[in-house]
Enzyme design. Structure first.
Site, PDB file in Angstrom:
ATOM      1  N   GLU A  12      -4.997  -0.101 -13.561  1.00 36.75           N
ATOM      2  CA  GLU A  12      -5.225  -1.870 -13.868  1.00 36.75           C
ATOM      3  C   GLU A  12      -6.022  -2.500 -15.043  1.00 36.75           C
ATOM      4  O   GLU A  12      -6.213  -2.872 -15.770  1.00 36.75           O
ATOM      5  CB  GLU A  12      -5.534  -2.402 -12.840  1.00 36.75           C
ATOM      6  CG  GLU A  12      -4.042  -2.762 -11.645  1.00 36.75           C
ATOM      7  CD  GLU A  12      -4.142  -2.925 -10.452  1.00 36.75           C
ATOM      8  OE1 GLU A  12      -3.511  -3.303  -9.498  1.00 36.75           O
ATOM      9  OE2 GLU A  12      -4.984  -2.547 -10.041  1.00 36.75           O
ATOM     10  N   ASP A 222       4.650  -0.083  -1.907  1.00 40.41           N
ATOM     11  CA  ASP A 222       5.218   0.537  -0.531  1.00 40.41           C
ATOM     12  C   ASP A 222       4.847  -0.556   0.595  1.00 40.41           C
ATOM     13  O   ASP A 222       4.394  -1.279   0.522  1.00 40.41           O
ATOM     14  CB  ASP A 222       4.324   1.732  -0.455  1.00 40.41           C
ATOM     15  CG  ASP A 222       2.349   1.107  -0.095  1.00 40.41           C
ATOM     16  OD1 ASP A 222       1.678   1.412  -0.249  1.00 40.41           O
ATOM     17  OD2 ASP A 222       2.356   1.013   1.263  1.00 40.41           O
TER      18      ASP A 222
END
Ligand code: ADE
Length: 255
Positions: A12, A222
């Site tokens: 990121e 997730d």
């Protein structure tokens, strides 16, 4: 006024570093800090590290050494709330440490010395993050050309942006029964948690101590269940950095 952008993952950070004007890399407390400008705004980019202590150290360095005026966190999280699915985005309204327990001396989840268990994020910064996240999520599948691995699952699925409570703890939650227990125990006490991660509440506490505005956006990698350990790395490799880049650049333009 310098804005700190704290990323959980090198993937990121690197996509944001590529956009920096006048980039300068400084080492401090064993960490790399990238100074520069994004969309004409002075920024410092840093990695939080994993877990609450590492994140608190980075946040403190950003404030004490680099004098930042605000901290914005971008990362991934495990979805535990109903309908908080992989590929959705959560903008934190407030934070709690799900592993804080000084009972019976203090009520469960209360941070000793703070007389509260939840620390609020800054309303103005969070509203801007929400706007940026809505825009990103509504164009996500087309824009990102999601093709491989976990990303296949995301194609054609309508993703949502959520705003609410996020819980942090020094634990990667990777079992459905643990995730349900964590969510239900907190919900029974009036804390309706959308997602879990490992850093945000620590940064919120440091920012509270220094009276610095803090906001956080987390993409759901997730469901904190039995396949979390597989879903998490796949999502990070394929999607997370593009979400971070698009949401943060859109956010800075609104600042
Ligand atoms: N960050 C992303 N997924 C997570 C999980 N399942 N538990 C803790 N932190 C996470």
């Amino acid at each position: 006024m310098t804005t700190a952008i704290l990323s959980a993952l090198p993937e990121e950070q690197s996509s944001l570093v590529q956009h920096l004007s006048h980039p300068q890399r400084l080492m401090h407390a064993g960490r790399a800090f990238w100074l520069g400008e994004l969309h004409g705004r002075a920024v410092v980019l840093a990695l939080s590290g994993i877990g609450k202590v590492a994140a608190a150290t980075t946040a403190t360095a950003l404030i004490e050494r680099f004098g930042v005026a605000r901290i914005v966190f971008t990362g991934v999280a495990g979805g535990v709330g109903d309908g908080v699915n992989v590929g959705d985005v959560v903008v934190a309204q407030d934070y709690l440490q799900h592993d804080m327990d000084a009972s019976p001396l203090f009520p469960r989840w209360e941070v000793p010395g703070y007389a509260r268990s939840r620390l609020a994020c800054d309303g103005v910064l969070s509203a801007l993050l929400l706007e940026a996240a809505y825009a990103c999520v509504s164009s996500a599948s087309g824009q990102f050309g999601l093709r491989t691995g976990a990303a296949d699952v995301l194609e054609g699925v309508l993703h949502r942006t959520h705003h609410g409570l996020v819980a942090s703890g020094d634990r990667f939650v990777s079992a459905a029964d643990e995730s349900h227990r964590l969510r239900n125990t907190l919900r029974d006490a009036g804390h309706d948690v959308l997602a879990v991660e490992m850093e945000g509440a620590a940064v919120a506490q440091v920012c509270y101590d220094y009276s610095i505005p803090f906001a956080a956006v987390r993409t759901i990698s997730d469901r904190a269940d039995d396949t979390a350990h597989v879903d998490f790395p796949l999502f990070v490799q394929t999607v997370a950095s593009r979400y971070a880049e698009h949401i943060m650049l859109a956010f800075l333009q609104k600042l």
